[in-house]
Design an enzyme around this catalytic site. Structure first.
Site, PDB file in Angstrom:
ATOM      1  CB  SER A   1       0.449  -1.659   1.357  1.00 62.61           C
ATOM      2  OG  SER A   1       1.229  -1.047   0.360  1.00 62.61           O
TER       3      SER A   1
ATOM      4  CG  ASP B   1      -3.182  -2.909  -5.708  1.00 62.19           C
ATOM      5  OD1 ASP B   1      -2.574  -1.852  -5.958  1.00 62.19           O
ATOM      6  OD2 ASP B   1      -2.985  -3.600  -4.692  1.00 62.19           O
TER       7      ASP B   1
ATOM      8  CG  HIS C   1      -2.568  -0.565  -2.785  1.00 65.52           C
ATOM      9  ND1 HIS C   1      -1.885  -1.761  -2.813  1.00 65.52           N
ATOM     10  CD2 HIS C   1      -1.910   0.219  -1.870  1.00 65.52           C
ATOM     11  CE1 HIS C   1      -0.863  -1.721  -1.972  1.00 65.52           C
ATOM     12  NE2 HIS C   1      -0.859  -0.522  -1.388  1.00 65.52           N
TER      13      HIS C   1
END
Length: 308
Positions: free
Chosen positions: A177, A223, A255
């Site tokens: 991320s 995601d 995600h």
């Protein structure tokens, strides 16, 4: 002009013996060269590439939860460092194979090292020193996380208790991320890095033409935090077309898929790190030809064969 050609020496003469001795020596030298060539040929990986670690890989070995190395670990307190938040170093217990390549791994936004800790022993057991880090704050942005990844690598190679086990010329970065965006920032800042693996990366900067580090970007089809259409895909397409690069989009993933043990992520991360940090061409077979869509792979793009 006439030239006298000397008569051949008589059998058994000292001159004949010396000639025979020279021929025997020459034959031995040729045999030695042939033997050396054979030892350093394609089948002798250790001689051809001193960075190879571990046995010849198979589909099963790169998908396994643990590789061939027993793993030890040591904790780095946040109180002992100032440029990142401390972390855990995982490393092969054995010292018999010399030094190892190394990677620093950053968590994502609001995350701690616990969210990416599964990568530590899994990658270390394949023959790497792995430093999963905490960041200075859980809200640090990608540029800060990139600097912290590099600071962690510097600590690992210069100050850590396992620094003698690490080859400082063979380093890489991984991040999830915001940490994935940070791994791109780190590769941009330090071109000497050998590999980068951003996992469902997030970054406001969408173009990365400056990167010269072999980069595998992992996205997820589900995601909604960093959708691949606005993050992972443009990151990949903006990398130089001449770069060793790949884009893996996970099927049926979110995600947060990189926050728990995942065979597909591990399989291709191991192969990428082995291929580019260790220059181990035994792992090329898992990257080229390009993997096809499957139950776990939505899409895979890349350039083959790899040249670095």
């Amino acid at each position: 002009m006439h030239r006298t050609i000397p008569a051949p020496p008589a059998p058994g003469s000292p001159r004949t013996a010396r000639r025979a001795s020279r021929l025997t020596g020459a034959a031995a030298a040729v045999a030695a060269i042939v033997a050396l060539t054979t030892l350093t040929g394609p089948g002798a990986h250790a001689a051809a590439n001193p960075y190879e670690r571990g046995p010849a890989p198979s589909e099963a070995s790169i998908e396994a939860a643990r590789g061939s190395y027993a793993v030890s670990q040591t904790t780095v307190s946040s109180l002992s460092v100032s440029d990142f938040g401390g972390g855990t170093i995982y490393y092969p217990t054995s010292t018999g194979d010399g030094t190892f390549g190394a990677v620093a791994v950053s968590p994502g936004y609001t995350g701690t090292q616990s969210s990416i800790s599964w990568l530590g022993p899994r990658l270390a057991s394949q023959g790497f020193v792995v430093f999963t880090i905490d960041t200075l704050t859980t809200l640090d942005q990608p540029d800060s996380r990139g600097r912290q990844l590099l600071a962690a690598l510097d600590y690992l190679t210069q100050r850590s208790s396992v620094r003698t086990r690490v080859d400082s010329g063979r380093l890489g970065v991984i991040g999830h991320s915001m940490g994935g965006g940070g791994s791109l920032e780190a590769a941009k800042s330090r071109p000497s890095l050998q590999a980068a693996v951003p996992l469902t990366p997030w970054n406001l900067d969408k173009t990365w033409p400056e990167i010269s580090t072999p980069t595998l970007i992992v996205g997820a089809d589900g995601d909604t935090v960093a959708p691949v259409a606005t993050h992972a895909e443009p990151f990949y397409t903006s990398l130089p077309s001449s770069l060793d690069r790949a884009y893996l989009e996970l099927n049926g993933a979110t995600h947060f898929t990189p926050n728990s043990s995942n065979t597909t992520i591990a399989k291709y991360t191991v192969s990428w790190l082995k291929r580019f940090i260790d220059d181990d061409t035994r792992y090329e077979q898992f990257l080229c030809p390009l993997p096809k869509p499957s139950l776990t792979i939505e899409e895979y793009r890349g350039n083959c064969p790899h040249t670095s």
